[in-house]
Design a protein around this motif. Structure first.
Motif, PDB file in Angstrom:
ATOM      1  N   GLY A  28       0.791  -1.226   0.000  1.00 19.02           N
ATOM      2  CA  GLY A  28       0.000   0.000   0.000  1.00 19.02           C
ATOM      3  C   GLY A  28       0.823   1.275   0.000  1.00 19.02           C
ATOM      4  O   GLY A  28       0.273   2.368  -0.156  1.00 19.02           O
ATOM      5  N   HIS A  29       2.127   1.148   0.187  1.00 21.26           N
ATOM      6  CA  HIS A  29       2.985   2.336   0.151  1.00 21.26           C
ATOM      7  C   HIS A  29       3.318   2.692  -1.289  1.00 21.26           C
ATOM      8  O   HIS A  29       4.001   1.956  -1.996  1.00 21.26           O
ATOM      9  CB  HIS A  29       4.277   2.077   0.929  1.00 21.26           C
ATOM     10  CG  HIS A  29       4.111   2.165   2.406  1.00 21.26           C
ATOM     11  ND1 HIS A  29       5.181   2.217   3.275  1.00 21.26           N
ATOM     12  CD2 HIS A  29       2.998   2.239   3.175  1.00 21.26           C
ATOM     13  CE1 HIS A  29       4.736   2.305   4.512  1.00 21.26           C
ATOM     14  NE2 HIS A  29       3.408   2.306   4.482  1.00 21.26           N
ATOM     15  N   ASP A  30       2.835   3.853  -1.709  1.00 18.66           N
ATOM     16  CA  ASP A  30       3.083   4.287  -3.079  1.00 18.66           C
ATOM     17  C   ASP A  30       4.516   4.786  -3.275  1.00 18.66           C
ATOM     18  O   ASP A  30       5.046   4.747  -4.369  1.00 18.66           O
ATOM     19  CB  ASP A  30       2.111   5.412  -3.462  1.00 18.66           C
ATOM     20  CG  ASP A  30       0.686   4.914  -3.641  1.00 18.66           C
ATOM     21  OD1 ASP A  30      -0.239   5.752  -3.575  1.00 18.66           O
ATOM     22  OD2 ASP A  30       0.491   3.708  -3.854  1.00 18.66           O
ATOM     23  N   SER A  94      10.157   2.798   2.184  1.00 15.96           N
ATOM     24  CA  SER A  94       8.852   3.121   1.618  1.00 15.96           C
ATOM     25  C   SER A  94       8.066   3.978   2.593  1.00 15.96           C
ATOM     26  O   SER A  94       8.355   4.010   3.801  1.00 15.96           O
ATOM     27  CB  SER A  94       8.076   1.843   1.259  1.00 15.96           C
ATOM     28  OG  SER A  94       7.608   1.160   2.408  1.00 15.96           O
ATOM     29  N   SER A  95       7.087   4.687   2.047  1.00 16.17           N
ATOM     30  CA  SER A  95       6.209   5.491   2.883  1.00 16.17           C
ATOM     31  C   SER A  95       4.849   5.587   2.221  1.00 16.17           C
ATOM     32  O   SER A  95       4.723   5.478   0.996  1.00 16.17           O
ATOM     33  CB  SER A  95       6.787   6.886   3.131  1.00 16.17           C
ATOM     34  OG  SER A  95       6.700   7.688   1.974  1.00 16.17           O
ATOM     35  N   GLN A  96       3.839   5.800   3.053  1.00 14.50           N
ATOM     36  CA  GLN A  96       2.484   5.895   2.527  1.00 14.50           C
ATOM     37  C   GLN A  96       2.234   7.281   1.948  1.00 14.50           C
ATOM     38  O   GLN A  96       1.510   7.447   0.992  1.00 14.50           O
ATOM     39  CB  GLN A  96       1.485   5.607   3.643  1.00 14.50           C
ATOM     40  CG  GLN A  96       0.077   5.345   3.168  1.00 14.50           C
ATOM     41  CD  GLN A  96      -0.763   4.751   4.274  1.00 14.50           C
ATOM     42  OE1 GLN A  96      -0.457   4.896   5.450  1.00 14.50           O
ATOM     43  NE2 GLN A  96      -1.820   4.066   3.916  1.00 14.50           N
ATOM     44  N   ASP A  97       2.839   8.265   2.546  1.00 13.30           N
ATOM     45  CA  ASP A  97       2.681   9.627   2.050  1.00 13.30           C
ATOM     46  C   ASP A  97       4.068  10.126   1.686  1.00 13.30           C
ATOM     47  O   ASP A  97       4.857   9.384   1.147  1.00 13.30           O
ATOM     48  CB  ASP A  97       2.022  10.484   3.135  1.00 13.30           C
ATOM     49  CG  ASP A  97       2.632  10.233   4.506  1.00 13.30           C
ATOM     50  OD1 ASP A  97       1.932  10.342   5.500  1.00 13.30           O
ATOM     51  OD2 ASP A  97       3.834   9.890   4.558  1.00 13.30           O
TER      52      ASP A  97
END
Lengths: 114, 113
Positions: A28-30, A94-97
């Protein structure tokens, strides 16, 4: 929740060979990032993906390095042909935002070119 | 992103508070202060961040001076597992900004029994 997974954890290759590093971000991390630390130096940014698009690749050292993120899930970083100065630890994060609450880093791949 | 200055190393006693300073005298009004650490053989780990107010979470506290030119990371009760290199990083925080982190040399913290 599984963390950021990197494979392999260690790789020893000869100069001139090709190596491909893989990173599986948190689901889910874009946003996906590659960093590296070469011997005796500081951790340096390589590039940033948003989904499958390269947002910033200003840190890629030269055209021997190719990063891909097909489908916006896992990413690969290929070094071809490898040189001695490529030895170091390659980190994926990685990060979601935009990393507001921090990035999650993997444990890294230690690459040794002999 | 603004540059930061940290002492290269420091020791602290197990069970005592560890106070890690960071100077960022050229910080801009829209730059946040972030702290990460790297324990040997692991990837960097996010600890805490702040803009101008002091912040606390389960790992640490962040004290930012009123002029924002320096900050201190406090590990309230250091354990041997807190031995690591601690990085103070300042960065702009908005979706339009470049999101890369600029790591400096950090402070190598050794927690002693």
């Amino acid at each position: 929740e599984a963390g950021v997974t990197q494979f392999p954890s260690h790789s020893v290759i000869e100069k001139g060979q090709t190596v491909t590093l893989r990173c599986d971000p948190i689901s889910g991390h874009d946003n996906l990032y590659w960093y590296r630390r070469v011997m005796g130096k500081e951790i340096k940014f390589l590039l940033h993906f948003v989904k499958e698009s390269k947002q910033d690749e200003s840190g890629m050292p030269n055209n021997r390095f190719l990063a891909e993120r097909t489908g916006g899930t896992y990413s690969t970083l290929k070094v071809q042909p490898a040189e001695l100065e490529d030895s170091g630890v390659y980190f994926c994060a990685s990060s979601q935002d935009g990393g507001i609450y921090g990035y999650t880093f993997g444990s890294g791949t230690r690459l040794t070119v002999v | 992103d603004a540059k930061t200055t940290q002492p290269p190393s420091m020791d602290c006693a197990e069970g005592r508070a560890a106070n890690l300073p960071c100077n960022h005298s050229t910080i801009s009004g829209n730059e946040y202060v972030y702290w990460y650490r790297q324990i040997h053989s692991q990837g960097p780990q996010y600890i805490i961040h702040g803009l101008k107010n002091n912040e606390t979470n389960e790992m640490a506290s962040l004290i930012i001076t009123e002029d924002r030119k320096s900050s201190t990371l406090i590990l309230p009760h250091a354990t041997l597992r807190d031995t690591a290199v601690y990085y103070c990083i300042v960065r702009v925080l908005n979706k339009a900004a470049v999101n890369k982190l600029t790591f400096g040399g950090g402070t190598r913290v050794l927690v002693k029994p």
